[in-house]
Design a protein around this motif. Structure first.
Motif, PDB file in Angstrom:
ATOM      1  N   LEU A 158       0.830  -1.209   0.000  1.00  0.00           N
ATOM      2  CA  LEU A 158       0.000   0.000   0.000  1.00  0.00           C
ATOM      3  C   LEU A 158       0.867   1.264   0.000  1.00  0.00           C
ATOM      4  O   LEU A 158       0.596   2.223  -0.724  1.00  0.00           O
ATOM      5  CB  LEU A 158      -0.913  -0.010   1.229  1.00  0.00           C
ATOM      6  CG  LEU A 158      -1.867   1.174   1.373  1.00  0.00           C
ATOM      7  CD1 LEU A 158      -2.798   1.299   0.183  1.00  0.00           C
ATOM      8  CD2 LEU A 158      -2.687   1.047   2.651  1.00  0.00           C
ATOM      9  N   ILE A 159       1.928   1.241   0.787  1.00  0.00           N
ATOM     10  CA  ILE A 159       2.780   2.435   0.888  1.00  0.00           C
ATOM     11  C   ILE A 159       3.435   2.728  -0.460  1.00  0.00           C
ATOM     12  O   ILE A 159       3.503   3.874  -0.901  1.00  0.00           O
ATOM     13  CB  ILE A 159       3.845   2.245   1.990  1.00  0.00           C
ATOM     14  CG1 ILE A 159       3.145   2.192   3.358  1.00  0.00           C
ATOM     15  CG2 ILE A 159       4.885   3.357   1.957  1.00  0.00           C
ATOM     16  CD1 ILE A 159       4.044   1.810   4.514  1.00  0.00           C
ATOM     17  N   ARG A 160       3.892   1.662  -1.149  1.00  0.00           N
ATOM     18  CA  ARG A 160       4.544   1.857  -2.454  1.00  0.00           C
ATOM     19  C   ARG A 160       3.551   2.420  -3.470  1.00  0.00           C
ATOM     20  O   ARG A 160       3.863   3.307  -4.254  1.00  0.00           O
ATOM     21  CB  ARG A 160       5.115   0.513  -2.930  1.00  0.00           C
ATOM     22  CG  ARG A 160       5.959   0.634  -4.180  1.00  0.00           C
ATOM     23  CD  ARG A 160       6.668  -0.683  -4.452  1.00  0.00           C
ATOM     24  NE  ARG A 160       5.748  -1.797  -4.550  1.00  0.00           N
ATOM     25  CZ  ARG A 160       4.967  -2.018  -5.601  1.00  0.00           C
ATOM     26  NH1 ARG A 160       4.965  -1.182  -6.613  1.00  0.00           N
ATOM     27  NH2 ARG A 160       4.171  -3.073  -5.638  1.00  0.00           N
ATOM     28  N   ILE A 161       2.332   1.877  -3.444  1.00  0.00           N
ATOM     29  CA  ILE A 161       1.299   2.366  -4.373  1.00  0.00           C
ATOM     30  C   ILE A 161       0.956   3.824  -4.067  1.00  0.00           C
ATOM     31  O   ILE A 161       0.788   4.638  -4.955  1.00  0.00           O
ATOM     32  CB  ILE A 161       0.026   1.495  -4.254  1.00  0.00           C
ATOM     33  CG1 ILE A 161       0.329   0.122  -4.832  1.00  0.00           C
ATOM     34  CG2 ILE A 161      -1.146   2.158  -4.931  1.00  0.00           C
ATOM     35  CD1 ILE A 161      -0.627  -0.398  -5.832  1.00  0.00           C
ATOM     36  N   MET A 162       0.875   4.145  -2.773  1.00  0.00           N
ATOM     37  CA  MET A 162       0.593   5.539  -2.395  1.00  0.00           C
ATOM     38  C   MET A 162       1.695   6.458  -2.915  1.00  0.00           C
ATOM     39  O   MET A 162       1.420   7.536  -3.435  1.00  0.00           O
ATOM     40  CB  MET A 162       0.476   5.657  -0.876  1.00  0.00           C
ATOM     41  CG  MET A 162      -0.799   5.088  -0.283  1.00  0.00           C
ATOM     42  SD  MET A 162      -2.275   6.016  -0.741  1.00  0.00           S
ATOM     43  CE  MET A 162      -1.896   7.617  -0.033  1.00  0.00           C
ATOM     44  N   ASP A 184       3.193   5.735   8.431  1.00  0.00           N
ATOM     45  CA  ASP A 184       4.193   6.057   7.418  1.00  0.00           C
ATOM     46  C   ASP A 184       4.235   7.574   7.210  1.00  0.00           C
ATOM     47  O   ASP A 184       3.236   8.178   6.839  1.00  0.00           O
ATOM     48  CB  ASP A 184       3.879   5.348   6.102  1.00  0.00           C
ATOM     49  CG  ASP A 184       4.965   5.587   5.076  1.00  0.00           C
ATOM     50  OD1 ASP A 184       6.003   4.909   5.139  1.00  0.00           O
ATOM     51  OD2 ASP A 184       4.787   6.492   4.224  1.00  0.00           O
ATOM     52  N   GLN A 185       5.387   8.159   7.440  1.00  0.00           N
ATOM     53  CA  GLN A 185       5.496   9.624   7.417  1.00  0.00           C
ATOM     54  C   GLN A 185       5.158  10.197   6.040  1.00  0.00           C
ATOM     55  O   GLN A 185       4.413  11.168   5.919  1.00  0.00           O
ATOM     56  CB  GLN A 185       6.908  10.047   7.826  1.00  0.00           C
ATOM     57  CG  GLN A 185       7.036  11.532   8.136  1.00  0.00           C
ATOM     58  CD  GLN A 185       6.140  11.995   9.286  1.00  0.00           C
ATOM     59  OE1 GLN A 185       6.144  11.391  10.345  1.00  0.00           O
ATOM     60  NE2 GLN A 185       5.361  13.043   9.073  1.00  0.00           N
ATOM     61  N   ASP A 186       5.714   9.598   4.982  1.00  0.00           N
ATOM     62  CA  ASP A 186       5.466  10.116   3.632  1.00  0.00           C
ATOM     63  C   ASP A 186       3.984  10.069   3.291  1.00  0.00           C
ATOM     64  O   ASP A 186       3.433  11.006   2.710  1.00  0.00           O
ATOM     65  CB  ASP A 186       6.250   9.307   2.582  1.00  0.00           C
ATOM     66  CG  ASP A 186       7.750   9.544   2.710  1.00  0.00           C
ATOM     67  OD1 ASP A 186       8.127  10.590   3.295  1.00  0.00           O
ATOM     68  OD2 ASP A 186       8.526   8.696   2.238  1.00  0.00           O
ATOM     69  N   VAL A 187       3.355   8.950   3.671  1.00  0.00           N
ATOM     70  CA  VAL A 187       1.929   8.800   3.381  1.00  0.00           C
ATOM     71  C   VAL A 187       1.118   9.813   4.187  1.00  0.00           C
ATOM     72  O   VAL A 187       0.233  10.494   3.656  1.00  0.00           O
ATOM     73  CB  VAL A 187       1.448   7.354   3.680  1.00  0.00           C
ATOM     74  CG1 VAL A 187      -0.065   7.258   3.558  1.00  0.00           C
ATOM     75  CG2 VAL A 187       2.107   6.374   2.712  1.00  0.00           C
TER      76      VAL A 187
END
Length: 318
Positions: A74-78, A111-114
């Motif tokens: 999910l994080i990579r897709i975001m 996740d900080q970036d998300v």
């Protein structure tokens, strides 16, 4: 908050009608562009005719929506979606029918970036009016999906009698007295009732949905799932902050959701918080003005010692 992209987590047990709702969002002429993250493109049943251009993971839909499949993380897709920022207005994450929505919801805090780019808007659960009562007996995931929900789309109401409908709503309320319930057939519901609800927005809790207030002191018991709320006057921040932090760290796995509005002495603003398991988010927001300075906390979870939590909260009272 304003420039963060709102994310709706769409959940619900197998066969409840998630795909129907999703296809509705993807095909109706609402003038918005959504990025939809689905588990597996093949199993979701999105009509192939709607797909404009498809690469490995991201699909363009005819009405400007984007579809992605979560073969990856999910994080990579975001991260990938954020590179397309500006091409869509909001994101919808559709979980599998067997999923507990918590880990998906937590991603937007952990996740900080998300969390810098997106904000969790609401958890929307589609429930099958005919079969939900059965699923609540044998499927813990179905219970989690109801407990986590901010909005519940009670679907297939044409398949049950008015009495059965009342019973299933009572079961839902026993688990989660705070979610907004919409009765539907074939998930016919205005998109605005499920998207951009700001249910996870601390500002929104201040405007408090009336249900949050009305819940009062009710203790709801559904075998192992509970929801309860407590009220006090002003509380001492030097006691309250360590207490709520310790409670969520210690009992986090058992606490599905918690939220509250708290009055600190000599503080003109309300302290608003909400949490998912061990993750807690809180801030001073919105003046009390003429409103009674009353502290209210709500917990939904499993196997919690309600009396101990009440005693701990009351011990923080000034």
């Amino acid at each position: 908050m304003t420039d963060k992209i709102p994310v709706t987590v769409l959940t619900g047990y197998l066969g409840a009608g998630k795909t129907t709702l999703l296809n509705r969002i993807l095909t109706e002429p609402h003038g918005k562009r959504y990025a939809v993250i689905v588990n597996e493109f093949g199993e979701i049943g999105i009509d192939n005719d709607l797909v404009v251009g498809a690469d490995e993971e991201v699909f363009e839909m005819n009405n400007g929506c984007i579809c992605c499949t979560v073969r990856g993380d999910l994080i990579r897709i975001m991260d990938g979606l954020m590179k397309r920022k500006g091409k869509f207005d909001a994101i919808i994450v559709e979980t599998t029918g067997l999923a507990d929505p918590a880990p998906v919801a937590q991603t937007f805090f952990v996740d900080q970036d998300v969390s810098d780019a997106a904000r969790l808007d609401a958890v929307v659960t589609v429930a099958d009016a005919k079969w939900l009562a059965e699923r609540l007996k044998d499927a813990p995931e179905a219970k989690n999906q109801i407990a986590f929900a901010d909005v519940i789309v009670l679907n297939k109401i044409d398949l049950v009698s008015e009495a059965e409908l009342g019973e299933v709503e009572a079961r839902i309320r026993a688990i989660n007295p705070y979610a907004r319930i919409h009765r539907t057939q074939r998930c016919e519901i205005p998109v605005t009732e499920v998207l951009d609800r700001k249910a996870f927005d601390l500002d929104r809790i201040i405007e408090i949905e009336p249900e949050f207030l009305e819940a009062g002191h009710h203790h709801h018991h559904d075998e192992e799932m509970q929801s309860f709320s407590f009220r006090a006057g002003e509380v001492d921040p030097a006691k309250f902050m360590p207490w709520i932090t310790d409670l969520t760290q210690r009992e986090g796995p058992s606490i599905l959701r918690c939220k509250g509005i708290v009055a600190f002495p000599d503080e003109p603003q309300r302290f608003v918080f909400q949490g998912v398991h061990m993750i807690l988010d809180g801030d001073l927001q919105g003046d009390w003005g003429d409103a009674p300075r009353e502290s209210r906390v709500v917990f939904i979870g499993r196997n919690l010692d309600a009396e101990a939590i009440r005693a701990g909260f009351m011990a923080c009272a000034v």
